[in-house]
Design an enzyme around this catalytic site. Structure first.
Site, PDB file in Angstrom:
ATOM      1  N   GLY A  12      42.880  13.982  45.220  1.00 47.07           N
ATOM      2  CA  GLY A  12      43.504  13.070  44.220  1.00 47.07           C
ATOM      3  C   GLY A  12      42.159  12.563  43.337  1.00 47.07           C
ATOM      4  O   GLY A  12      42.542  11.169  43.069  1.00 47.07           O
ATOM      5  N   ARG A  65      64.821  15.970  54.064  1.00 47.12           N
ATOM      6  CA  ARG A  65      64.075  15.394  52.478  1.00 47.12           C
ATOM      7  C   ARG A  65      64.409  13.717  52.564  1.00 47.12           C
ATOM      8  O   ARG A  65      64.256  13.546  52.514  1.00 47.12           O
ATOM      9  CB  ARG A  65      64.693  16.463  51.399  1.00 47.12           C
ATOM     10  CG  ARG A  65      63.715  17.399  51.041  1.00 47.12           C
ATOM     11  CD  ARG A  65      64.351  17.754  49.389  1.00 47.12           C
ATOM     12  NE  ARG A  65      63.846  19.513  49.832  1.00 47.12           N
ATOM     13  CZ  ARG A  65      62.463  19.464  50.400  1.00 47.12           C
ATOM     14  NH1 ARG A  65      61.099  18.970  49.750  1.00 47.12           N
ATOM     15  NH2 ARG A  65      62.232  20.724  49.452  1.00 47.12           N
ATOM     16  N   ARG A  91      55.981  17.017  46.350  1.00 46.00           N
ATOM     17  CA  ARG A  91      57.547  16.496  46.874  1.00 46.00           C
ATOM     18  C   ARG A  91      57.976  16.906  46.434  1.00 46.00           C
ATOM     19  O   ARG A  91      58.164  16.126  45.016  1.00 46.00           O
ATOM     20  CB  ARG A  91      56.875  15.791  47.990  1.00 46.00           C
ATOM     21  CG  ARG A  91      56.314  15.816  49.456  1.00 46.00           C
ATOM     22  CD  ARG A  91      56.431  16.143  50.452  1.00 46.00           C
ATOM     23  NE  ARG A  91      58.117  16.275  51.342  1.00 46.00           N
ATOM     24  CZ  ARG A  91      58.297  16.940  51.693  1.00 46.00           C
ATOM     25  NH1 ARG A  91      57.899  18.172  52.628  1.00 46.00           N
ATOM     26  NH2 ARG A  91      59.733  16.734  51.831  1.00 46.00           N
ATOM     27  N   LEU A  93      61.567  15.706  45.072  1.00 50.33           N
ATOM     28  CA  LEU A  93      62.367  14.384  45.851  1.00 50.33           C
ATOM     29  C   LEU A  93      64.018  14.381  45.574  1.00 50.33           C
ATOM     30  O   LEU A  93      64.507  15.056  44.859  1.00 50.33           O
ATOM     31  CB  LEU A  93      61.955  13.740  44.528  1.00 50.33           C
ATOM     32  CG  LEU A  93      60.203  13.079  44.724  1.00 50.33           C
ATOM     33  CD1 LEU A  93      59.993  12.480  43.551  1.00 50.33           C
ATOM     34  CD2 LEU A  93      59.664  12.224  46.286  1.00 50.33           C
ATOM     35  N   HIS A 109      52.160  16.358  35.223  1.00 53.03           N
ATOM     36  CA  HIS A 109      52.471  17.678  35.958  1.00 53.03           C
ATOM     37  C   HIS A 109      51.419  18.856  35.153  1.00 53.03           C
ATOM     38  O   HIS A 109      51.156  18.926  33.569  1.00 53.03           O
ATOM     39  CB  HIS A 109      53.392  18.345  35.073  1.00 53.03           C
ATOM     40  CG  HIS A 109      54.225  19.804  35.875  1.00 53.03           C
ATOM     41  ND1 HIS A 109      54.558  20.028  37.341  1.00 53.03           N
ATOM     42  CD2 HIS A 109      54.211  20.900  34.919  1.00 53.03           C
ATOM     43  CE1 HIS A 109      54.397  21.141  37.137  1.00 53.03           C
ATOM     44  NE2 HIS A 109      54.501  21.634  35.601  1.00 53.03           N
ATOM     45  N   GLU A 143      66.429  15.410  37.903  1.00 53.78           N
ATOM     46  CA  GLU A 143      64.993  16.960  37.939  1.00 53.78           C
ATOM     47  C   GLU A 143      63.992  17.196  37.687  1.00 53.78           C
ATOM     48  O   GLU A 143      62.970  16.736  36.694  1.00 53.78           O
ATOM     49  CB  GLU A 143      66.019  17.743  36.637  1.00 53.78           C
ATOM     50  CG  GLU A 143      65.362  19.005  36.491  1.00 53.78           C
ATOM     51  CD  GLU A 143      66.476  19.245  35.133  1.00 53.78           C
ATOM     52  OE1 GLU A 143      66.591  20.388  34.835  1.00 53.78           O
ATOM     53  OE2 GLU A 143      67.489  18.898  34.278  1.00 53.78           O
TER      54      GLU A 143
HETATM   55  C1  GAR Z   1      47.093  18.336  39.211  1.00 54.91           C
HETATM   56  O1  GAR Z   1      46.604  19.060  38.762  1.00 54.91           O
HETATM   57  C2  GAR Z   1      48.552  17.144  38.770  1.00 54.91           C
HETATM   58  O2  GAR Z   1      49.009  18.159  37.738  1.00 54.91           O
HETATM   59  C3  GAR Z   1      48.631  19.077  39.716  1.00 54.91           C
HETATM   60  O3  GAR Z   1      48.676  18.657  41.370  1.00 54.91           O
HETATM   61  C4  GAR Z   1      46.591  18.477  40.543  1.00 54.91           C
HETATM   62  C5  GAR Z   1      46.610  17.345  41.697  1.00 54.91           C
HETATM   63  O4  GAR Z   1      45.180  16.724  41.848  1.00 54.91           O
HETATM   64  N1  GAR Z   1      50.340  18.467  40.211  1.00 54.91           N
HETATM   65  C6  GAR Z   1      51.234  18.871  40.254  1.00 54.91           C
HETATM   66  O5  GAR Z   1      51.241  20.009  40.286  1.00 54.91           O
HETATM   67  C7  GAR Z   1      53.284  18.153  40.737  1.00 54.91           C
HETATM   68  N2  GAR Z   1      53.257  19.304  40.079  1.00 54.91           N
HETATM   69  P1  GAR Z   1      44.375  15.759  41.811  1.00 54.91           P
HETATM   70  O6  GAR Z   1      44.920  15.501  43.839  1.00 54.91           O
HETATM   71  O7  GAR Z   1      43.247  16.196  42.491  1.00 54.91           O
HETATM   72  O8  GAR Z   1      44.863  14.421  41.629  1.00 54.91           O
END
Ligand code: GAR
Length: 208
Positions: A12, A65, A91, A93, A109, A143
């Site tokens: 988080g 899901r 997840r 969606l 992302h 998507e």
């Molecule tokens: C972050 O690097 C985010 O970009 C990535 O997960 C990490 C979460 O870190 N998100 C994905 O890979 C989504 N597909 P955090 O929980 O410390 O924010």
């Protein structure tokens, strides 16, 4: 006052950056809740300590899901959000869920989309010999990891990088970019024009 709900799955740190920016910059918005699909997410503790309501919808408790997304949607909508922020929410969606929040759900992302959708983005960027990597904030569509791009951050890939070194460099930029993008949405400064997102005040949508 606009209302924001943030979804997390783990650490988080992006949620933390948003909660901190919200407080420091006195946004005209309320962080209505932080919701995780994992009861042990470290981010839930941070949110609670900062006076933000928390909830858990454990995906393991649902047979499909569709059933999970239906319950998640019910819990999210209980907080009446104007914006749903996916911050490390891991997840896939369902189309019905993404349609319900169309135009009011953002994701971050860890790649320069449209390259490297899905998982293990940093390993794949290094293996592909990319000299630059980064992260993208985009509106969520049905998507996976598609949808109009709000902002992108770029970092160099350095000799000797492994996935964790590169991820750490990208994360610094994520923490600068995501709060800014969320604030833009809250302030009504984003307009989707076809595939593109325009920042109406002319602020740069590029971070480095
Ligand atoms: C972050 O690097 C985010 O970009 C990535 O997960 C990490 C979460 O870190 N998100 C994905 O890979 C989504 N597909 P955090 O929980 O410390 O924010």
């Amino acid at each position: 006052m606009k209302r924001i709900v943030i979804l997390i799955s783990g650490r988080g740190s992006n949620m933390e950056a948003i909660v901190k920016a919200h407080a420091q910059e006195a946004w005209q918005a309320e962080i209505a809740a932080v919701i995780s699909n994992r009861p042990d997410s470290a981010g839930l503790k941070f949110a609670a300590e900062h006076g933000v309501a928390t909830a858990v919808v454990d995906h393991k408790a649902y047979p499909s899901r569709e059933a999970f997304d239906a319950e998640l949607q019910r819990v999210i909508d209980g907080f009446a959000p104007d914006l749903v922020v996916l911050a490390g929410f891991m997840r896939i969606l369902t189309p019905g869920f993404t349609r319900h929040y169309e135009g009011r759900m953002l994701n971050i992302h860890p790649s320069l989309l449209p390259a490297f959708t899905g998982l293990h983005t940093h390993e794949r960027a290094i293996e592909a010999g990319c000299r630059f990597a980064g992260a993208t904030v985009h509106f969520v569509t049905a998507e996976l990891d598609h949808g109009a791009i709000v902002a992108q951050a770029v970092v160099p890939v350095l000799d000797g990088d492994d996935a964790s070194k590169l991820a750490a460099r990208v994360l610094v930029q994520e923490h600068r970019m995501y709060p800014r993008a969320v604030r833009w949405f809250i302030e009504g400064q984003l307009r989707i024009e076809g595939e593109r997102v325009v920042q109406l005040a002319g602020e740069s949508q590029s971070f480095s």
